[in-house]
Write a protein that holds these residues in place. Sequence first.
Motif, PDB file in Angstrom:
ATOM      1  N   ALA A 121     -42.169 -37.190   7.331  1.00 25.27           N
ATOM      2  CA  ALA A 121     -41.438 -35.921   7.417  1.00 25.27           C
ATOM      3  C   ALA A 121     -40.935 -35.476   6.044  1.00 25.27           C
ATOM      4  O   ALA A 121     -40.977 -34.288   5.707  1.00 25.27           O
ATOM      5  CB  ALA A 121     -40.267 -36.081   8.389  1.00 25.27           C
ATOM      6  N   GLY A 159     -43.683 -34.038   3.860  1.00 25.37           N
ATOM      7  CA  GLY A 159     -44.319 -32.841   4.388  1.00 25.37           C
ATOM      8  C   GLY A 159     -45.644 -33.094   5.060  1.00 25.37           C
ATOM      9  O   GLY A 159     -46.390 -32.142   5.341  1.00 25.37           O
ATOM     10  N   SER A 160     -45.965 -34.338   5.315  1.00 25.69           N
ATOM     11  CA  SER A 160     -47.244 -34.646   5.963  1.00 25.69           C
ATOM     12  C   SER A 160     -47.272 -34.163   7.410  1.00 25.69           C
ATOM     13  O   SER A 160     -48.333 -33.895   7.973  1.00 25.69           O
ATOM     14  CB  SER A 160     -47.515 -36.150   5.907  1.00 25.69           C
ATOM     15  OG  SER A 160     -47.574 -36.592   4.559  1.00 25.69           O
ATOM     16  N   ILE A 161     -46.115 -34.111   8.060  1.00 26.86           N
ATOM     17  CA  ILE A 161     -46.031 -33.577   9.420  1.00 26.86           C
ATOM     18  C   ILE A 161     -44.902 -32.553   9.473  1.00 26.86           C
ATOM     19  O   ILE A 161     -43.955 -32.603   8.685  1.00 26.86           O
ATOM     20  CB  ILE A 161     -45.766 -34.684  10.461  1.00 26.86           C
ATOM     21  CG1 ILE A 161     -44.458 -35.424  10.131  1.00 26.86           C
ATOM     22  CG2 ILE A 161     -46.921 -35.662  10.537  1.00 26.86           C
ATOM     23  CD1 ILE A 161     -44.063 -36.444  11.197  1.00 26.86           C
ATOM     24  N   ALA A 162     -45.030 -31.593  10.361  1.00 23.45           N
ATOM     25  CA  ALA A 162     -44.027 -30.540  10.502  1.00 23.45           C
ATOM     26  C   ALA A 162     -42.769 -31.105  11.147  1.00 23.45           C
ATOM     27  O   ALA A 162     -42.814 -32.118  11.840  1.00 23.45           O
ATOM     28  CB  ALA A 162     -44.589 -29.415  11.364  1.00 23.45           C
ATOM     29  N   PRO A 163     -41.613 -30.491  10.915  1.00 29.14           N
ATOM     30  CA  PRO A 163     -40.361 -30.962  11.538  1.00 29.14           C
ATOM     31  C   PRO A 163     -40.457 -31.020  13.062  1.00 29.14           C
ATOM     32  O   PRO A 163     -39.915 -31.945  13.675  1.00 29.14           O
ATOM     33  CB  PRO A 163     -39.336 -29.925  11.073  1.00 29.14           C
ATOM     34  CG  PRO A 163     -39.880 -29.426   9.775  1.00 29.14           C
ATOM     35  CD  PRO A 163     -41.366 -29.400   9.945  1.00 29.14           C
TER      36      PRO A 163
END
Length: 262
Positions: free
Chosen positions: A72, A75-79
């Motif tokens: 998180a 920024g590899s996955i969205a919130p």
Amino acid sequence: MLRWYATDPDVAAEARTGTVAPYLTRIYRQVSERMESALLVTVHKGLRLILAGEALAGIALAGTWAALAWLAYSGSIAPAAAGTAVMAIRTINGALVRTVQTGTDVFRQGLYLDDWAAFLDDCREQQNRRGTLTVKEPPAVIACRDVTYTYPGTGAAALDGITLELRRGETLALVGENGSGKTTLTRILTGLSLPTSGSIRWDGIDLADAQADSVWEHVALVPPRNGPTGPSTPARTSASAASCPAATPRSGRPPGAPARPR
């Protein structure tokens, strides 16, 4: 059972006159010590396994949360996906805990079932196997021929080579020190137990070939005492059966008749 015989007032007289109180106390202490030793070993082993399992679970969960936080943060996955992952991790963790608990309960119940199956097998090995003949009348003659009896799980014979014959109307006294086999012989003569070898015959009928219920219908217990509670209660009846030196056929001396010493 040992604690009951050692502490219950209903059997205090038998325990004292039979001088078995030290024996009961010693056996109860030995059994308690074995149970305590086994319990301590089990508890220590269980605690070590619980500690190791909790430590591994904590490390795995901490690594999972650290990986999710890094994804998180980078920024590899969205919130929104991170929040969904948090809920999924919590749900999976709860499901795994319930699965492990269920497996543990199944394993524990399986141990009880194994003990129950072993108990049933042991009962079948010790069960008296009787025949189908019916004893219709009380015996006029009880013949004991070369009787030997060994209690299950023991090596020494309680009775060895006993031969005697009893006729209706006779009075027999069994005299001997504690553990000499008086009660065992009485149980054999009255068909409550079958001999390991040899034979017991009532009027020529081998009790090993007779139906047990038809034999026991002609056997009565003479309790060593009577009181306000009497031998009618299960506890008193059990105590009397354990301590009474004789169980006589109903064809013997009537209740209240004077004994004829031999």
